[in-house]
Design an enzyme around this catalytic site. Structure first.
Site, PDB file in Angstrom:
ATOM      1  N   GLY A 135       0.788  -1.236   0.000  1.00 41.11           N
ATOM      2  CA  GLY A 135       0.000   0.000   0.000  1.00 41.11           C
ATOM      3  C   GLY A 135       0.815   1.277   0.000  1.00 41.11           C
ATOM      4  N   SER A 136       2.126   1.166   0.211  1.00 51.70           N
ATOM      5  CA  SER A 136       2.959   2.383   0.266  1.00 51.70           C
ATOM      6  C   SER A 136       3.590   2.704  -1.090  1.00 51.70           C
ATOM      7  CB  SER A 136       4.077   2.195   1.296  1.00 51.70           C
ATOM      8  OG  SER A 136       4.793   0.999   0.989  1.00 51.70           O
ATOM      9  N   LEU A 172       3.595   2.907  -5.620  1.00 47.90           N
ATOM     10  CA  LEU A 172       2.957   3.707  -6.684  1.00 47.90           C
ATOM     11  C   LEU A 172       1.464   3.410  -6.780  1.00 47.90           C
ATOM     12  CD1 LEU A 172       2.857   5.263  -9.467  1.00 47.90           C
ATOM     13  CD2 LEU A 172       3.643   3.123 -10.512  1.00 47.90           C
ATOM     14  N   GLY A 178      -0.447   1.480  -4.722  1.00 45.67           N
ATOM     15  CA  GLY A 178      -1.108   1.544  -3.417  1.00 45.67           C
ATOM     16  C   GLY A 178      -1.474   2.969  -3.026  1.00 45.67           C
ATOM     17  N   TYR A 195      10.501 -12.575 -12.741  1.00 47.66           N
ATOM     18  CA  TYR A 195       9.291 -11.831 -12.340  1.00 47.66           C
ATOM     19  C   TYR A 195       8.070 -12.429 -13.032  1.00 47.66           C
ATOM     20  CZ  TYR A 195       6.237  -7.610 -12.270  1.00 47.66           C
ATOM     21  OH  TYR A 195       5.201  -6.705 -12.130  1.00 47.66           O
ATOM     22  N   ASN A 227       2.092  -0.941 -18.309  1.00 49.30           N
ATOM     23  CA  ASN A 227       3.061  -0.092 -17.588  1.00 49.30           C
ATOM     24  C   ASN A 227       2.340   1.042 -16.859  1.00 49.30           C
ATOM     25  OD1 ASN A 227       4.646  -1.583 -19.549  1.00 49.30           O
ATOM     26  ND2 ASN A 227       6.344  -0.256 -18.931  1.00 49.30           N
ATOM     27  N   VAL A 228       2.591   1.153 -15.576  1.00 50.60           N
ATOM     28  CA  VAL A 228       1.930   2.144 -14.728  1.00 50.60           C
ATOM     29  C   VAL A 228       2.894   3.302 -14.443  1.00 50.60           C
ATOM     30  CG1 VAL A 228       0.539   2.478 -12.633  1.00 50.60           C
ATOM     31  CG2 VAL A 228       0.848   0.171 -13.567  1.00 50.60           C
TER      32      VAL A 228
HETATM   33  P1  NAP Z   1       6.210  -0.260  -5.826  1.00 51.89           P
HETATM   34  O1  NAP Z   1       5.924   1.182  -5.987  1.00 51.89           O
HETATM   35  O2  NAP Z   1       7.609  -0.755  -5.924  1.00 51.89           O
HETATM   36  O3  NAP Z   1       5.575  -0.751  -4.429  1.00 51.89           O
HETATM   37  C1  NAP Z   1       5.824  -2.061  -4.007  1.00 51.89           C
HETATM   38  C2  NAP Z   1       5.084  -2.256  -2.706  1.00 51.89           C
HETATM   39  O4  NAP Z   1       5.303  -3.590  -2.244  1.00 51.89           O
HETATM   40  C3  NAP Z   1       5.571  -1.309  -1.610  1.00 51.89           C
HETATM   41  O5  NAP Z   1       4.492  -0.935  -0.803  1.00 51.89           O
HETATM   42  C4  NAP Z   1       6.534  -2.182  -0.838  1.00 51.89           C
HETATM   43  O6  NAP Z   1       6.683  -1.803   0.532  1.00 51.89           O
HETATM   44  C5  NAP Z   1       5.820  -3.515  -0.926  1.00 51.89           C
HETATM   45  N1  NAP Z   1       6.740  -4.625  -0.687  1.00 51.89           N
HETATM   46  C6  NAP Z   1       7.803  -4.989  -1.429  1.00 51.89           C
HETATM   47  N2  NAP Z   1       8.400  -6.055  -0.870  1.00 51.89           N
HETATM   48  C7  NAP Z   1       7.708  -6.354   0.265  1.00 51.89           C
HETATM   49  C8  NAP Z   1       7.832  -7.338   1.278  1.00 51.89           C
HETATM   50  N3  NAP Z   1       8.809  -8.247   1.249  1.00 51.89           N
HETATM   51  N4  NAP Z   1       6.935  -7.332   2.273  1.00 51.89           N
HETATM   52  C9  NAP Z   1       5.939  -6.421   2.322  1.00 51.89           C
HETATM   53  N5  NAP Z   1       5.749  -5.471   1.383  1.00 51.89           N
HETATM   54  C10 NAP Z   1       6.638  -5.448   0.373  1.00 51.89           C
HETATM   55  O7  NAP Z   1       5.375  -1.119  -6.881  1.00 51.89           O
HETATM   56  P2  NAP Z   1       4.076  -0.724  -7.731  1.00 51.89           P
HETATM   57  O8  NAP Z   1       4.524  -0.166  -9.028  1.00 51.89           O
HETATM   58  O9  NAP Z   1       3.122   0.031  -6.862  1.00 51.89           O
HETATM   59  O10 NAP Z   1       3.471  -2.181  -8.043  1.00 51.89           O
HETATM   60  C11 NAP Z   1       2.356  -2.659  -7.334  1.00 51.89           C
HETATM   61  C12 NAP Z   1       1.902  -3.925  -8.028  1.00 51.89           C
HETATM   62  O11 NAP Z   1       1.572  -3.637  -9.405  1.00 51.89           O
HETATM   63  C13 NAP Z   1       2.986  -5.003  -8.063  1.00 51.89           C
HETATM   64  O12 NAP Z   1       2.402  -6.276  -7.807  1.00 51.89           O
HETATM   65  C14 NAP Z   1       3.510  -4.938  -9.487  1.00 51.89           C
HETATM   66  O13 NAP Z   1       4.012  -6.193  -9.904  1.00 51.89           O
HETATM   67  C15 NAP Z   1       2.267  -4.551 -10.243  1.00 51.89           C
HETATM   68  N6  NAP Z   1       2.534  -3.886 -11.534  1.00 51.89           N
HETATM   69  C16 NAP Z   1       3.257  -2.728 -11.576  1.00 51.89           C
HETATM   70  C17 NAP Z   1       3.498  -2.129 -12.833  1.00 51.89           C
HETATM   71  C18 NAP Z   1       4.287  -0.837 -12.955  1.00 51.89           C
HETATM   72  O14 NAP Z   1       4.549  -0.406 -14.082  1.00 51.89           O
HETATM   73  N7  NAP Z   1       4.654  -0.191 -11.856  1.00 51.89           N
HETATM   74  C19 NAP Z   1       3.010  -2.717 -14.000  1.00 51.89           C
HETATM   75  C20 NAP Z   1       2.273  -3.894 -13.907  1.00 51.89           C
HETATM   76  C21 NAP Z   1       2.037  -4.471 -12.663  1.00 51.89           C
HETATM   77  P3  NAP Z   1       7.844  -0.733   0.963  1.00 51.89           P
HETATM   78  O15 NAP Z   1       7.351   0.590   0.516  1.00 51.89           O
HETATM   79  O16 NAP Z   1       7.935  -0.864   2.432  1.00 51.89           O
HETATM   80  O17 NAP Z   1       9.088  -1.172   0.243  1.00 51.89           O
HETATM   81  O1  GFB Z   2       9.656   0.542 -17.934  1.00 48.37           O
HETATM   82  P1  GFB Z   2      10.837  -0.182 -18.474  1.00 48.37           P
HETATM   83  O2  GFB Z   2      12.111  -0.103 -17.715  1.00 48.37           O
HETATM   84  O3  GFB Z   2      10.535  -1.724 -18.597  1.00 48.37           O
HETATM   85  O4  GFB Z   2      11.077   0.352 -19.981  1.00 48.37           O
HETATM   86  P2  GFB Z   2       9.708  -2.529 -19.682  1.00 48.37           P
HETATM   87  C1  GFB Z   2      12.228  -0.048 -20.674  1.00 48.37           C
HETATM   88  C2  GFB Z   2      12.259   0.591 -22.056  1.00 48.37           C
HETATM   89  O5  GFB Z   2      12.442   2.035 -21.924  1.00 48.37           O
HETATM   90  C3  GFB Z   2      13.471   0.089 -22.827  1.00 48.37           C
HETATM   91  C4  GFB Z   2      13.730   2.390 -22.463  1.00 48.37           C
HETATM   92  O6  GFB Z   2      13.203   0.158 -24.208  1.00 48.37           O
HETATM   93  C5  GFB Z   2      14.544   1.103 -22.420  1.00 48.37           C
HETATM   94  O7  GFB Z   2      15.626   1.161 -23.373  1.00 48.37           O
HETATM   95  N1  GFB Z   2      14.311   3.468 -21.644  1.00 48.37           N
HETATM   96  C6  GFB Z   2      14.794   4.644 -22.123  1.00 48.37           C
HETATM   97  C7  GFB Z   2      14.435   3.457 -20.309  1.00 48.37           C
HETATM   98  N2  GFB Z   2      15.256   5.398 -21.110  1.00 48.37           N
HETATM   99  C8  GFB Z   2      15.041   4.674 -19.966  1.00 48.37           C
HETATM  100  C9  GFB Z   2      15.276   4.954 -18.608  1.00 48.37           C
HETATM  101  O8  GFB Z   2      15.804   6.013 -18.209  1.00 48.37           O
HETATM  102  N3  GFB Z   2      14.887   4.000 -17.698  1.00 48.37           N
HETATM  103  C10 GFB Z   2      14.303   2.822 -18.092  1.00 48.37           C
HETATM  104  N4  GFB Z   2      13.940   1.944 -17.141  1.00 48.37           N
HETATM  105  N5  GFB Z   2      14.074   2.516 -19.396  1.00 48.37           N
HETATM  106  C11 GFB Z   2       9.138  -3.921 -17.571  1.00 48.37           C
HETATM  107  C12 GFB Z   2       9.380  -5.311 -17.019  1.00 48.37           C
HETATM  108  O9  GFB Z   2       9.481  -3.925 -18.930  1.00 48.37           O
HETATM  109  O10 GFB Z   2       7.770  -3.588 -17.512  1.00 48.37           O
HETATM  110  C13 GFB Z   2       8.939  -5.378 -15.595  1.00 48.37           C
HETATM  111  O11 GFB Z   2      10.759  -5.627 -17.106  1.00 48.37           O
HETATM  112  C14 GFB Z   2       7.595  -4.742 -15.371  1.00 48.37           C
HETATM  113  O12 GFB Z   2       8.911  -6.731 -15.192  1.00 48.37           O
HETATM  114  C15 GFB Z   2       7.379  -3.472 -16.165  1.00 48.37           C
HETATM  115  O13 GFB Z   2       6.573  -5.639 -15.632  1.00 48.37           O
HETATM  116  C16 GFB Z   2       5.917  -3.058 -16.153  1.00 48.37           C
HETATM  117  O14 GFB Z   2       8.420  -1.874 -19.965  1.00 48.37           O
HETATM  118  O15 GFB Z   2      10.614  -2.834 -20.822  1.00 48.37           O
END
Ligand code: NAP
Ligand code: GFB
Length: 345
Positions: free
Chosen positions: A40-41, A43, A45, A167, A196-197
């Site tokens: 919950g802490s 992005l 959450g 993952y 992607n979020v």
């Molecule tokens: P985030 O900002 O990294 O937050 C991760 C959360 O999980 C934090 O609250 C963290 O707590 C908690 N956490 C990590 N390890 C833990 C552990 N061992 N025990 C208890 N809590 C733990 O991630 P997010 O982007 O919000 O992602 C949330 C969900 O969306 C995830 O399941 C992720 O796979 C999914 N998702 C994200 C994206 C994306 O682009 N961001 C895309 C698709 C799916 P702390 O703050 O204490 O570390």
């Molecule tokens: O979001 P991202 O890191 O992961 O995006 P994915 C990667 C793409 O953005 C690649 C380009 O094409 C990178 O070359 N890119 C350009 C950058 N500049 C940057 C930069 O400054 N930072 C990053 N990070 N990328 C992830 C999965 O894939 O998608 C994870 O690996 C997760 O598991 C996430 O599910 C949602 O979109 O490629």
């Protein structure tokens, strides 16, 4: 005599009132939803917290956990936090999360840590009779060799992209566990598949974060230091970006109204897909950055595309309006500037 009668009826009335209050409280307790958000802490959450605070439902209590409340890799700590809050519903977000470059470095940790977390959380949800669980997969876990657009039926049709196989397999097992818990125990455990979020409270770390927060952090520093803005890779890969507030609203909808065990993709339309270069240009516009822009093609592009269909979502919510990406990026840039000191980076 009359005061005795008066006292009798007064005490009787008080007893009745106390009984009514107790019955009311019991009824409230019976109908009150206690929604626990693991992760919950983070992005997503924090976006759910923002939406919930605006929507205020009287018979709901929301609990937003961080790893400080319990390390969910640890079975005893997981059970203790369930014992403490006794949730009726769970939104399960907690995970080891990261962008392409973090995944490339730590595939084994992503696999193990997320499997530990998911097993502890779902087993506790079963044991504590949680009425409904909504967990999170991701559109990056689909088979690398696939047809497009990807849809919910394709999750297990082949190996994921090599960059994040750890993952991806951990996430895919959530879907398998949901089916197994439903078949053996009748549990109502489902999952959503966000693309992607991005948004406020993201992880802006250059090494560990995702692309949009990485680009935002880099343009901020380029503007501040008068240095070039470096985009990694060719900028050609394509992505669908969903603003965290939109995802939050859709996850809350799923908790309340989506009752299918199989997953549902939560993504913007296919037509909203943009290239990394186009996304970078929107970040440049949001900062009004006028400096030099370079591409570091020594860095990996990762998956070229993972175009997802939101047709299943559109069947339920045909008129949902997503935040335009330019607006979402502008709001995220403003948040980052205002919260630079405390932001994760
Ligand atoms: P985030 O900002 O990294 O937050 C991760 C959360 O999980 C934090 O609250 C963290 O707590 C908690 N956490 C990590 N390890 C833990 C552990 N061992 N025990 C208890 N809590 C733990 O991630 P997010 O982007 O919000 O992602 C949330 C969900 O969306 C995830 O399941 C992720 O796979 C999914 N998702 C994200 C994206 C994306 O682009 N961001 C895309 C698709 C799916 P702390 O703050 O204490 O570390
Ligand atoms: O979001 P991202 O890191 O992961 O995006 P994915 C990667 C793409 O953005 C690649 C380009 O094409 C990178 O070359 N890119 C350009 C950058 N500049 C940057 C930069 O400054 N930072 C990053 N990070 N990328 C992830 C999965 O894939 O998608 C994870 O690996 C997760 O598991 C996430 O599910 C949602 O979109 O490629």
């Amino acid at each position: 005599m009359c005061c005795f009668v008066y006292d009798y009826f007064l005490h009787r009335q008080i007893r009745l009132t106390i009984k009514d209050i107790r019955n009311h409280n019991r009824k409230m307790a019976e109908t009150e939803m206690v929604i626990m958000v693991t992760g919950g802490s983070g992005l997503v959450g924090q976006a759910i917290k923002t939406v919930v605070e605006e929507e205020k439902h009287s018979n709901e209590r929301w609990i937003f956990l961080s790893s400080k409340d319990a390390d969910l890799k640890n079975t005893a700590e997981t059970r203790a936090v369930f014992e403490k809050y006794k949730p009726t519903h769970v939104i399960h977000l907690a995970a080891m999360v990261g962008g392409l470059f973090r995944n490339l470095k730590y595939n084994c940790d992503f696999l193990r840590f997320n499997q530990l977390i998911n097993d502890n959380v779902l087993e506790s949800c079963k044991d504590f009779k949680v009425q409904k669980v909504v967990s999170c997969l991701s559109t990056c876990i689909f088979p690398d060799k696939t047809t497009y657009p990807i849809d919910e039926t394709m999750i297990h049709n082949g190996p994921p992209h090599q960059s994040n196989f750890g993952y991806s397999y951990a996430k895919r097992m959530i879907d398998v566990m949901n089916q197994a818990y439903h078949q053996q125990y009748g549990c109502n455990f489902t999952s959503v598949i966000p693309t992607n979020v991005y948004g406020p409270h993201d992880n802006f770390s250059l090494e560990d974060g995702h692309v949009l927060p990485g680009l935002i952090n880099k343009v901020y520093m380029a503007k501040k230091n008068g240095t070039p803005f470096t985009i990694w890779g060719t900028g050609k890969p394509l992505r669908q970006f969903i603003y965290s507030i939109d995802l939050a609203k859709l996850m809350i909808w799923a908790l309340r109204d989506y009752n299918d065990i199989s997953p549902i993709i939560l993504s913007v339309d296919e037509a909203d897909e943009v290239s990394i270069k186009e996304a970078a240009e929107m970040v440049i516009d949001a900062f009004e950055f006028k400096g030099e822009v370079v591409f570091d093609t020594s860095k990996s592009d990762g998956q070229f595309k993972k175009t997802a269909s939101n047709a299943k979502l559109r069947k339920y919510l045909p008129d949902y309006k997503f935040t335009p990406i330019q607006q979402g990026i502008k709001e995220t840039v403003n948040w980052f500037i205002e919260n630079y000191e405390s932001a994760r980076k």
